[in-house]
Scaffold this motif. Structure first.
Motif, PDB file in Angstrom:
ATOM      1  N   LYS A   3      -4.908   3.785  -6.263  1.00 25.00           N
ATOM      2  CA  LYS A   3      -6.106   4.589  -6.028  1.00 25.00           C
ATOM      3  C   LYS A   3      -5.901   5.483  -4.804  1.00 25.00           C
ATOM      4  CE  LYS A   3     -11.103   4.275  -5.873  1.00 25.00           C
ATOM      5  NZ  LYS A   3     -11.422   5.068  -4.728  1.00 25.00           N
ATOM      6  N   ALA A   4      -5.333   4.940  -3.730  1.00 29.07           N
ATOM      7  CA  ALA A   4      -5.105   5.714  -2.508  1.00 29.07           C
ATOM      8  C   ALA A   4      -4.142   6.880  -2.752  1.00 29.07           C
ATOM      9  CB  ALA A   4      -4.559   4.803  -1.406  1.00 29.07           C
ATOM     10  N   ALA A   5      -3.202   6.699  -3.666  1.00 27.82           N
ATOM     11  CA  ALA A   5      -2.222   7.738  -3.970  1.00 27.82           C
ATOM     12  C   ALA A   5      -2.732   8.713  -5.035  1.00 27.82           C
ATOM     13  CB  ALA A   5      -0.913   7.096  -4.439  1.00 27.82           C
ATOM     14  N   ASP A   6      -3.981   8.557  -5.456  1.00 30.71           N
ATOM     15  CA  ASP A   6      -4.597   9.409  -6.484  1.00 30.71           C
ATOM     16  C   ASP A   6      -3.876   9.332  -7.830  1.00 30.71           C
ATOM     17  OD1 ASP A   6      -6.737  10.315  -4.923  1.00 30.71           O
ATOM     18  OD2 ASP A   6      -5.538  11.938  -4.084  1.00 30.71           O
ATOM     19  N   VAL A   7      -3.276   8.193  -8.120  1.00 29.23           N
ATOM     20  CA  VAL A   7      -2.644   7.988  -9.420  1.00 29.23           C
ATOM     21  C   VAL A   7      -3.715   7.586 -10.434  1.00 29.23           C
ATOM     22  CG1 VAL A   7      -0.961   6.593 -10.697  1.00 29.23           C
ATOM     23  CG2 VAL A   7      -0.426   7.382  -8.389  1.00 29.23           C
ATOM     24  N   ILE A   8      -4.700   6.800  -9.986  1.00 26.76           N
ATOM     25  CA  ILE A   8      -5.838   6.409 -10.820  1.00 26.76           C
ATOM     26  C   ILE A   8      -7.115   6.810 -10.094  1.00 26.76           C
ATOM     27  CG2 ILE A   8      -4.642   4.527 -12.012  1.00 26.76           C
ATOM     28  CD1 ILE A   8      -5.977   2.559 -10.064  1.00 26.76           C
ATOM     29  N   GLN A   9      -8.222   6.925 -10.844  1.00 24.95           N
ATOM     30  CA  GLN A   9      -9.481   7.353 -10.236  1.00 24.95           C
ATOM     31  C   GLN A   9     -10.285   6.185  -9.677  1.00 24.95           C
ATOM     32  OE1 GLN A   9      -8.646   8.736 -13.457  1.00 24.95           O
ATOM     33  NE2 GLN A   9      -7.730  10.382 -12.280  1.00 24.95           N
ATOM     34  N   THR A  10     -10.228   5.010 -10.332  1.00 22.49           N
ATOM     35  CA  THR A  10     -11.006   3.862  -9.875  1.00 22.49           C
ATOM     36  C   THR A  10     -10.116   2.633  -9.791  1.00 22.49           C
ATOM     37  OG1 THR A  10     -11.640   3.111 -12.088  1.00 22.49           O
ATOM     38  CG2 THR A  10     -13.075   4.759 -11.053  1.00 22.49           C
ATOM     39  N   GLY A  11     -10.509   1.698  -8.961  1.00 23.42           N
ATOM     40  CA  GLY A  11      -9.748   0.461  -8.828  1.00 23.42           C
ATOM     41  C   GLY A  11      -9.690  -0.324 -10.131  1.00 23.42           C
ATOM     42  N   GLY A  12     -10.725  -0.183 -10.955  1.00 27.63           N
ATOM     43  CA  GLY A  12     -10.763  -0.891 -12.228  1.00 27.63           C
ATOM     44  C   GLY A  12      -9.700  -0.441 -13.210  1.00 27.63           C
ATOM     45  N   MET A  13      -9.129   0.714 -12.995  1.00 29.10           N
ATOM     46  CA  MET A  13      -8.086   1.228 -13.893  1.00 29.10           C
ATOM     47  C   MET A  13      -6.715   0.623 -13.595  1.00 29.10           C
ATOM     48  SD  MET A  13      -9.018   5.291 -14.026  1.00 29.10           S
ATOM     49  CE  MET A  13      -7.693   5.688 -15.164  1.00 29.10           C
ATOM     50  N   ALA A  14      -6.572  -0.091 -12.482  1.00 27.63           N
ATOM     51  CA  ALA A  14      -5.262  -0.584 -12.041  1.00 27.63           C
ATOM     52  C   ALA A  14      -4.613  -1.498 -13.074  1.00 27.63           C
ATOM     53  CB  ALA A  14      -5.380  -1.294 -10.699  1.00 27.63           C
ATOM     54  N   LYS A  68       8.924   1.386  -0.840  1.00 28.61           N
ATOM     55  CA  LYS A  68       9.037   2.608  -1.630  1.00 28.61           C
ATOM     56  C   LYS A  68       8.597   2.300  -3.056  1.00 28.61           C
ATOM     57  CE  LYS A  68      12.740   4.623   1.140  1.00 28.61           C
ATOM     58  NZ  LYS A  68      12.239   4.061   2.328  1.00 28.61           N
ATOM     59  N   ILE A  69       7.761   3.161  -3.597  1.00 27.84           N
ATOM     60  CA  ILE A  69       7.204   2.979  -4.929  1.00 27.84           C
ATOM     61  C   ILE A  69       7.592   4.176  -5.781  1.00 27.84           C
ATOM     62  CG2 ILE A  69       5.080   2.702  -6.271  1.00 27.84           C
ATOM     63  CD1 ILE A  69       5.047   1.945  -2.606  1.00 27.84           C
ATOM     64  N   GLU A  70       8.101   3.907  -6.974  1.00 26.50           N
ATOM     65  CA  GLU A  70       8.440   4.980  -7.905  1.00 26.50           C
ATOM     66  C   GLU A  70       7.671   4.772  -9.195  1.00 26.50           C
ATOM     67  OE1 GLU A  70      12.235   6.643  -8.694  1.00 26.50           O
ATOM     68  OE2 GLU A  70      13.070   5.713  -6.898  1.00 26.50           O
ATOM     69  N   ILE A  71       7.029   5.836  -9.654  1.00 26.99           N
ATOM     70  CA  ILE A  71       6.306   5.812 -10.917  1.00 26.99           C
ATOM     71  C   ILE A  71       6.796   7.022 -11.709  1.00 26.99           C
ATOM     72  CG2 ILE A  71       4.050   5.747 -12.024  1.00 26.99           C
ATOM     73  CD1 ILE A  71       2.897   4.938  -9.254  1.00 26.99           C
ATOM     74  N   PRO A  72       7.628   6.778 -12.743  1.00 30.07           N
ATOM     75  CA  PRO A  72       8.128   7.904 -13.533  1.00 30.07           C
ATOM     76  C   PRO A  72       6.977   8.785 -14.018  1.00 30.07           C
ATOM     77  CG  PRO A  72       9.275   5.886 -14.129  1.00 30.07           C
ATOM     78  CD  PRO A  72       8.150   5.487 -13.209  1.00 30.07           C
ATOM     79  N   ASP A  73       7.156  10.077 -13.953  1.00 31.61           N
ATOM     80  CA  ASP A  73       6.172  11.104 -14.332  1.00 31.61           C
ATOM     81  C   ASP A  73       5.037  11.256 -13.320  1.00 31.61           C
ATOM     82  OD1 ASP A  73       7.625  11.626 -16.682  1.00 31.61           O
ATOM     83  OD2 ASP A  73       6.487  10.126 -17.796  1.00 31.61           O
ATOM     84  N   TYR A  74       4.975  10.407 -12.301  1.00 35.01           N
ATOM     85  CA  TYR A  74       3.932  10.516 -11.276  1.00 35.01           C
ATOM     86  C   TYR A  74       4.519  10.806  -9.894  1.00 35.01           C
ATOM     87  CZ  TYR A  74       0.238   9.039 -14.395  1.00 35.01           C
ATOM     88  OH  TYR A  74      -0.662   8.964 -15.434  1.00 35.01           O
TER      89      TYR A  74
END
Length: 70
Positions: A19-30, A58-64
């Motif tokens: 959520k802090a990295a703006d990858v998801i909009q709400t914590g419930g989406m995690a 370090k965190i990697e999320i392909p396409d993100y």
């Protein structure tokens, strides 16, 4: 390019980080996000939304993108 995410506590949970990295909009989406996408923490795949991330991780999320906790 690596995006830096600053934390002011000892650690941040992976779900909160998303959520802090703006990858998801709400914590419930995690939980859904972690079941649908590959997330690598320090080179190892991890799906635990409670995983504690500390400064230097370090965190990697392909396409993100790539992120670093500072």
């Amino acid at each position: 390019m690596m995006t830096k995410i600053k934390i002011s506590t000892e650690y941040i949970a992976l779900g909160q980080f998303l959520k802090a990295a703006d990858v998801i909009q709400t914590g419930g989406m995690a939980k859904w996000f972690l079941s649908e996408y590959e997330v690598f923490v320090n080179g190892e795949q991890d799906q635990r939304r409670g995983r504690k991330l500390r400064i230097g991780d370090k965190i990697e999320i392909p396409d993100y993108g790539s992120f670093e906790i500072i």
